[in-house]
Scaffold this motif. Structure first.
Motif, mmCIF file in Angstrom:
data_model
loop_
_atom_site.group_PDB
_atom_site.id
_atom_site.type_symbol
_atom_site.label_atom_id
_atom_site.label_comp_id
_atom_site.label_asym_id
_atom_site.label_seq_id
_atom_site.Cartn_x
_atom_site.Cartn_y
_atom_site.Cartn_z
ATOM 1 N N LEU A 47 0.821 -1.204 0.000
ATOM 2 C CA LEU A 47 0.000 0.000 0.000
ATOM 3 C C LEU A 47 0.860 1.262 0.000
ATOM 4 C CD1 LEU A 47 -2.683 -1.066 2.651
ATOM 5 C CD2 LEU A 47 -2.885 -1.170 0.157
ATOM 6 N N GLY A 48 2.111 1.144 0.430
ATOM 7 C CA GLY A 48 3.011 2.286 0.444
ATOM 8 C C GLY A 48 2.577 3.379 1.400
ATOM 9 N N ALA A 49 1.945 3.011 2.491
ATOM 10 C CA ALA A 49 1.376 4.001 3.409
ATOM 11 C C ALA A 49 2.260 4.184 4.637
ATOM 12 C CB ALA A 49 -0.022 3.581 3.825
ATOM 13 N N ASP A 50 2.190 5.392 5.208
ATOM 14 C CA ASP A 50 2.908 5.724 6.438
ATOM 15 C C ASP A 50 2.059 5.461 7.675
ATOM 16 O OD1 ASP A 50 5.022 7.161 4.854
ATOM 17 O OD2 ASP A 50 3.343 8.502 4.460
ATOM 18 N N VAL A 51 0.738 5.530 7.503
ATOM 19 C CA VAL A 51 -0.209 5.347 8.604
ATOM 20 C C VAL A 51 -1.292 4.407 8.105
ATOM 21 C CG1 VAL A 51 -1.818 6.470 10.176
ATOM 22 C CG2 VAL A 51 0.246 7.693 9.444
ATOM 23 N N ILE A 52 -1.488 3.286 8.794
ATOM 24 C CA ILE A 52 -2.444 2.279 8.337
ATOM 25 C C ILE A 52 -3.360 1.886 9.489
ATOM 26 C CG2 ILE A 52 -2.751 0.020 7.258
ATOM 27 C CD1 ILE A 52 0.719 1.218 7.224
ATOM 28 N N HIS A 67 -2.575 -18.196 18.174
ATOM 29 C CA HIS A 67 -2.340 -17.492 19.442
ATOM 30 C C HIS A 67 -1.290 -16.385 19.304
ATOM 31 C CE1 HIS A 67 -4.720 -20.561 21.584
ATOM 32 N NE2 HIS A 67 -4.120 -21.426 20.784
ATOM 33 N N GLU A 68 -1.196 -15.785 18.147
ATOM 34 C CA GLU A 68 -0.163 -14.786 17.895
ATOM 35 C C GLU A 68 -0.653 -13.379 18.223
ATOM 36 O OE1 GLU A 68 3.390 -14.307 14.714
ATOM 37 O OE2 GLU A 68 1.427 -14.789 13.871
ATOM 38 N N ASP A 69 0.269 -12.540 18.687
ATOM 39 C CA ASP A 69 -0.009 -11.121 18.897
ATOM 40 C C ASP A 69 0.175 -10.432 17.540
ATOM 41 O OD1 ASP A 69 -0.028 -8.421 19.489
ATOM 42 O OD2 ASP A 69 1.089 -8.643 21.360
ATOM 43 N N GLN A 70 -0.902 -10.363 16.765
ATOM 44 C CA GLN A 70 -0.789 -9.904 15.390
ATOM 45 C C GLN A 70 -0.340 -8.444 15.263
ATOM 46 O OE1 GLN A 70 -4.496 -11.048 13.412
ATOM 47 N NE2 GLN A 70 -3.526 -12.967 12.791
ATOM 48 N N PRO A 71 -0.821 -7.505 16.086
ATOM 49 C CA PRO A 71 -0.318 -6.136 15.944
ATOM 50 C C PRO A 71 1.187 -6.045 16.160
ATOM 51 C CG PRO A 71 -2.302 -6.172 17.283
ATOM 52 C CD PRO A 71 -1.901 -7.592 17.090
ATOM 53 N N ALA A 72 1.685 -6.736 17.180
ATOM 54 C CA ALA A 72 3.117 -6.694 17.462
ATOM 55 C C ALA A 72 3.915 -7.367 16.342
ATOM 56 C CB ALA A 72 3.416 -7.364 18.797
ATOM 57 N N ARG A 73 3.406 -8.484 15.837
ATOM 58 C CA ARG A 73 4.122 -9.205 14.777
ATOM 59 C C ARG A 73 4.140 -8.404 13.484
ATOM 60 N NH1 ARG A 73 8.314 -11.731 13.086
ATOM 61 N NH2 ARG A 73 7.930 -13.348 11.513
ATOM 62 N N LEU A 74 3.025 -7.790 13.118
ATOM 63 C CA LEU A 74 2.994 -6.974 11.906
ATOM 64 C C LEU A 74 3.928 -5.778 12.042
ATOM 65 C CD1 LEU A 74 -0.823 -7.075 11.099
ATOM 66 C CD2 LEU A 74 1.017 -8.062 9.707
ATOM 67 N N SER A 82 3.079 0.128 16.527
ATOM 68 C CA SER A 82 1.683 -0.329 16.501
ATOM 69 C C SER A 82 0.989 0.029 17.800
ATOM 70 C CB SER A 82 1.598 -1.839 16.276
ATOM 71 O OG SER A 82 2.036 -2.545 17.433
ATOM 72 N N ARG A 83 -0.322 0.203 17.690
ATOM 73 C CA ARG A 83 -1.201 0.320 18.852
ATOM 74 C C ARG A 83 -2.445 -0.506 18.554
ATOM 75 N NH1 ARG A 83 2.944 2.140 20.091
ATOM 76 N NH2 ARG A 83 3.417 4.048 21.264
ATOM 77 N N PRO A 98 -2.501 -15.578 28.387
ATOM 78 C CA PRO A 98 -2.920 -14.191 28.135
ATOM 79 C C PRO A 98 -4.400 -14.105 27.769
ATOM 80 C CG PRO A 98 -1.637 -15.039 26.298
ATOM 81 C CD PRO A 98 -1.551 -16.066 27.374
ATOM 82 N N ARG A 99 -4.983 -12.942 27.973
ATOM 83 C CA ARG A 99 -6.362 -12.710 27.577
ATOM 84 C C ARG A 99 -6.464 -12.778 26.053
ATOM 85 N NH1 ARG A 99 -9.763 -11.082 31.509
ATOM 86 N NH2 ARG A 99 -11.236 -10.199 30.011
ATOM 87 N N ARG A 100 -7.645 -13.170 25.592
ATOM 88 C CA ARG A 100 -7.894 -13.313 24.148
ATOM 89 C C ARG A 100 -8.573 -12.044 23.647
ATOM 90 N NH1 ARG A 100 -11.776 -17.560 23.788
ATOM 91 N NH2 ARG A 100 -12.273 -17.133 25.962
ATOM 92 N N ARG A 101 -7.904 -11.337 22.740
ATOM 93 C CA ARG A 101 -8.396 -10.029 22.325
ATOM 94 C C ARG A 101 -8.494 -9.941 20.797
ATOM 95 N NH1 ARG A 101 -5.014 -5.443 24.817
ATOM 96 N NH2 ARG A 101 -3.280 -6.642 23.950
ATOM 97 N N TYR A 102 -9.440 -9.103 20.368
ATOM 98 C CA TYR A 102 -9.728 -8.954 18.934
ATOM 99 C C TYR A 102 -10.258 -7.547 18.718
ATOM 100 C CZ TYR A 102 -12.743 -9.466 14.741
ATOM 101 O OH TYR A 102 -13.377 -9.312 13.538
ATOM 102 N N GLY A 103 -9.761 -6.867 17.672
ATOM 103 C CA GLY A 103 -10.240 -5.512 17.451
ATOM 104 C C GLY A 103 -9.561 -4.822 16.292
ATOM 105 N N VAL A 104 -9.144 -3.579 16.528
ATOM 106 C CA VAL A 104 -8.554 -2.743 15.484
ATOM 107 C C VAL A 104 -7.141 -2.356 15.897
ATOM 108 C CG1 VAL A 104 -10.777 -1.852 14.705
ATOM 109 C CG2 VAL A 104 -9.503 -0.610 16.472
ATOM 110 N N ALA A 105 -6.327 -1.990 14.908
ATOM 111 C CA ALA A 105 -4.935 -1.648 15.183
ATOM 112 C C ALA A 105 -4.507 -0.474 14.313
ATOM 113 C CB ALA A 105 -4.018 -2.841 14.951
ATOM 114 N N LEU A 106 -3.475 0.199 14.771
ATOM 115 C CA LEU A 106 -2.839 1.273 14.018
ATOM 116 C C LEU A 106 -1.377 0.914 13.831
ATOM 117 C CD1 LEU A 106 -2.835 4.262 12.917
ATOM 118 C CD2 LEU A 106 -2.150 4.932 15.237
ATOM 119 N N LEU A 107 -0.897 1.024 12.598
ATOM 120 C CA LEU A 107 0.516 0.875 12.277
ATOM 121 C C LEU A 107 1.014 2.180 11.683
ATOM 122 C CD1 LEU A 107 0.526 -2.592 10.437
ATOM 123 C CD2 LEU A 107 1.260 -2.165 12.786
#
Length: 306
Positions: A47-52, A67-74, A82-83, A98-107
């Motif tokens: 995508l060539g983006a600075d903020v995703i 069981h991966e921490d996808q925001p941290a891995r990406l 990431s947040r 760890p707790r099981r979480r699902y939602g949105v992320a910022l890179l």
């Protein structure tokens, strides 16, 4: 589509351009039935983006994503910060896990100065939604110490009344916004649908429409209407052929289809969108090609005007 930055002829444009994108990654699940986060990272990079802003992101959620921490891995794969904001925050399957979480992320490639996450309301007179929804809010510092408020969300997929209530929740979260801001996400609604009306009523502008207006203004100033460029982009107005005029009804608008994001294979709905507010301009907007998700990414080139 490439991520090259290009000079713009838009009058008064600031020197620094931001490439911003929204992409529902479906927790990395592809049409082959495999979750491949490295593949997803390559698609994000393209995508060539600075903020995703990302939707449908798992963080230690379960076996479906190993069981991966996808925001941290990406963030690690892409060399970004990431947040994460958890709309679903479930207890672990076993004690000590760890707790099981699902939602949105910022890179982002830029510095994140602050962030917060707010759950969004459901409509009180309808059955509760299948899952809660929320909005992630962050302040990002970019080139030249420019600061941009960024909000990432994912609205209810089933009930327009819940989306209406959730948009009202976003409006309340944004009551104290003073500077330039960007809202992006999987809205599960077209920008013109009534459940999103509160955005326009409170100063938000659909980035696709803002890019179209700039393209038309530039074409009028030069006396030339040029081609729109790659399919899925809206840098300028295009003369309509007789057949395009015949197909200009809203349901089959060619321009609307060029900007559609879902379903990814043959997209017919523009439910993934970006919105801007305040002193921010949009010089281009593009829809990415098909990747492994069931959504296509959307990318805008924006600039702060003060």
């Amino acid at each position: 589509m490439n991520g090259r930055r290009q000079d713009s002829s838009v009058a008064g444009q600031a020197a620094a351009l931001w490439r911003v994108a929204t992409f529902n990654i479906r927790h990395g699940l592809g049409p082959d039935g495999r979750v491949d986060l490295a593949r997803t990272a390559r698609e994000i990079a393209s995508l060539g983006a600075d903020v995703i802003g990302l939707q449908e992101v798992d963080a230690m959620f379960g076996s479906r994503s190993d069981h991966e921490d996808q925001p941290a891995r990406l963030a690690e794969l892409l060399g970004m910060q990431s947040r994460f904001g958890a709309a679903l925050d479930l207890p672990p399957i076993r004690a000590g896990a760890p707790r099981r979480r699902y939602g949105v992320a910022l890179l982002t490639r830029h510095e994140i100065l602050s962030h917060s996450f707010s759950l969004l309301p459901a409509h009180p007179h309808h059955a509760p939604p299948a899952e809660p929804r929320g909005v992630l809010r962050a302040v990002v510092r970019g080139p030249g110490d420019e600061r941009l408020e960024v909000l990432v969300t994912h609205l209810d997929n089933a009930e327009p009344a819940h989306r209406t209530a959730q948009v009202q929740g976003i409006v309340r979260v944004c009551q104290d916004l003073a500077g330039p801001a960007l809202l992006m996400g999987d809205m599960n609604a077209e920008p013109s649908d009534p459940e999103l009306a509160a955005l326009a009523a409170t100063g938000w502008r659909d980035a696709a429409e803002a890019a179209r207006e700039i393209g038309e203004a530039g074409a009028a100033a030069s006396g030339v209407i040029g081609p729109s460029g790659a399919a899925g982009s809206v840098p300028a107005a295009v003369p309509e052929s007789r057949w395009q005029r015949l197909l200009s009804a809203p349901a089959v608008s060619l321009r609307r289809l060029r900007l559609a994001t879902h379903p990814a294979r043959f997209p017919v709905r523009r439910i993934d969108s970006l919105w801007v507010r305040g002193d921010i301009g949009v010089s281009a907007l593009e829809v990415a090609g098909r990747g492994s998700s069931d959504h296509r990414g959307t990318v805008a080139t924006v600039h702060l005007t003060r």
